[in-house]
Scaffold this motif. Structure first.
Motif, short mmCIF file in Angstrom:
data_model
loop_
_atom_site.label_atom_id
_atom_site.label_comp_id
_atom_site.label_asym_id
_atom_site.label_seq_id
_atom_site.Cartn_x
_atom_site.Cartn_y
_atom_site.Cartn_z
N MET A 137 -8.29 -10.00 -2.71
CA MET A 137 -7.09 -10.68 -3.18
C MET A 137 -5.95 -10.49 -2.18
O MET A 137 -5.87 -9.48 -1.46
CB MET A 137 -6.66 -10.12 -4.53
CG MET A 137 -7.74 -10.06 -5.60
SD MET A 137 -8.25 -11.67 -6.23
CE MET A 137 -6.72 -12.24 -6.99
N ARG A 138 -5.06 -11.45 -2.16
CA ARG A 138 -3.77 -11.30 -1.50
C ARG A 138 -2.73 -11.92 -2.42
O ARG A 138 -2.80 -13.12 -2.70
CB ARG A 138 -3.73 -11.95 -0.12
CG ARG A 138 -2.34 -11.92 0.51
CD ARG A 138 -2.36 -12.31 1.97
NE ARG A 138 -2.85 -11.22 2.80
CZ ARG A 138 -3.07 -11.33 4.12
NH1 ARG A 138 -2.88 -12.49 4.71
NH2 ARG A 138 -3.49 -10.29 4.80
N GLY A 195 -1.42 -8.62 -9.50
CA GLY A 195 -1.07 -9.31 -8.26
C GLY A 195 0.42 -9.54 -8.12
O GLY A 195 1.06 -10.13 -8.99
N ASP A 196 0.97 -9.07 -7.02
CA ASP A 196 2.37 -9.31 -6.69
C ASP A 196 2.39 -10.50 -5.73
O ASP A 196 1.92 -10.41 -4.59
CB ASP A 196 2.98 -8.07 -6.03
CG ASP A 196 4.47 -8.24 -5.73
OD1 ASP A 196 4.95 -9.39 -5.76
OD2 ASP A 196 5.12 -7.23 -5.45
N ALA A 197 2.92 -11.61 -6.18
CA ALA A 197 2.89 -12.83 -5.38
C ALA A 197 3.58 -12.67 -4.04
O ALA A 197 3.29 -13.40 -3.09
CB ALA A 197 3.51 -13.98 -6.17
N SER A 198 4.51 -11.74 -3.94
CA SER A 198 5.26 -11.57 -2.69
C SER A 198 4.63 -10.52 -1.78
O SER A 198 5.10 -10.31 -0.66
CB SER A 198 6.70 -11.15 -3.01
OG SER A 198 6.74 -9.89 -3.66
#
Length: 272
Positions: free
Chosen positions: A31-32, A74-77
């Motif tokens: 994931m990213r 998940g941190d979108a930034s």
């Protein structure tokens, strides 16, 4: 229905069949932020293989759980990649090996930092002393039954990155955590699906990329002499988290290394 357990917050019941018998399967997704590499393929494989095992879960149920996990972890930034692991078991119950009818599946969800990317210059590998036996009924399924891979991975010491397992015929089948791809004078070769313990999503995606470029790709047994002989033009390890990893040294013999495939097939290019 599927019951969700969040790692670090919920404990699986003592009678969970995944822990007791390896009665289940798992996926690990690179994931990213809130995007996953080949995420749809991972989810589709879990649903498909769950059906082969007789574990009831729908694509919609799994997608909803995946979306919850992405929003939770998940941190979108954030730029740093991380790994989402989904472990699906048949649930808890049944006397001995025989499961009860109508059991509620368990989905255990956890997140962890992604491992460091391997060097593009290549890694060192060796042949494993642990043979890999594939039951035709379970071929390709990423099940929780991974003791042969565990025993093989115990051989990884020092500078070794991976060990390569063979079947009873002496054919190279898989690494302890990777699929195999050989570049030779006659094109690209990878072991047949029927011989694989795990049919990797990265393997399938890489083969599609090569074929789309007009490359000749053949599913055929690979012998040690094919890799160590003069006709070898590159030997690669394929993993959905690690990507495409060239092997520069195998069993104390140097191999040719071309990092071009790793550049073409970067798993972070498949985020969705």
């Amino acid at each position: 229905m599927v019951r969700i357990f969040w790692a670090g917050e919920d404990s699986l019941p003592a009678g969970d069949r995944g822990a007791a018998y390896g009665d289940g399967l798992f996926e690990t997704i690179l994931m990213r932020g809130q995007q996953g590499a080949l995420a749809a393929r991972h989810l589709e494989r879990m649903v498909r293989d769950a059906a082969r095992l007789g574990i009831p879960i729908t694509r919609r149920q799994l997608q909803e759980a995946y979306s919850q996990a992405v929003n939770r972890f998940g941190d979108a930034s954030a730029a740093a990649p991380w790994v989402l692991k989904l472990v699906l078991t048949r649930g808890a119950g049944g006397r001995g090996y025989r499961p009860q009818p109508g059991m509620e599946p368990h989905l255990h969800i956890q997140a962890s930092p992604a491992p460091s990317a391997p060097e593009l210059s290549g890694v060192e590998a060796d042949f494993s002393r642990v043979p890999l036996t594939v039951n035709p009924l379970l071929a390709g399924i990423k099940s929780l039954n991974r003791l042969e891979q565990v025993m093989a991975a115990r051989e990884i010491q020092g500078e070794l990155f991976e060990v390569i397992q063979s079947n009873a015929r002496g054919e190279l089948v898989e690494g302890s955590r990777t699929n195999l791809l050989l570049a030779s004078d006659d094109g690209w070769f990878t072991p047949p699906l029927a011989d694989l313990a795990v049919a990797g999503v990265m393997r399938q995606w890489v083969l599609e990329q090569l074929r789309a470029r007009g490359e000749q790709v053949t599913e055929s047994p690979i012998l040690p002499e094919h890799v160590l002989g003069n006709g070898c033009r590159g030997f690669y390890l394929l993993n959905s988290v690690l990507g495409v990893v060239p092997v520069r040294r195998l069993a104390e013999q140097d191999l040719p290394v071309d990092g071009g495939l790793a550049t073409i097939c970067d798993p972070l290019q498949t985020l969705e």
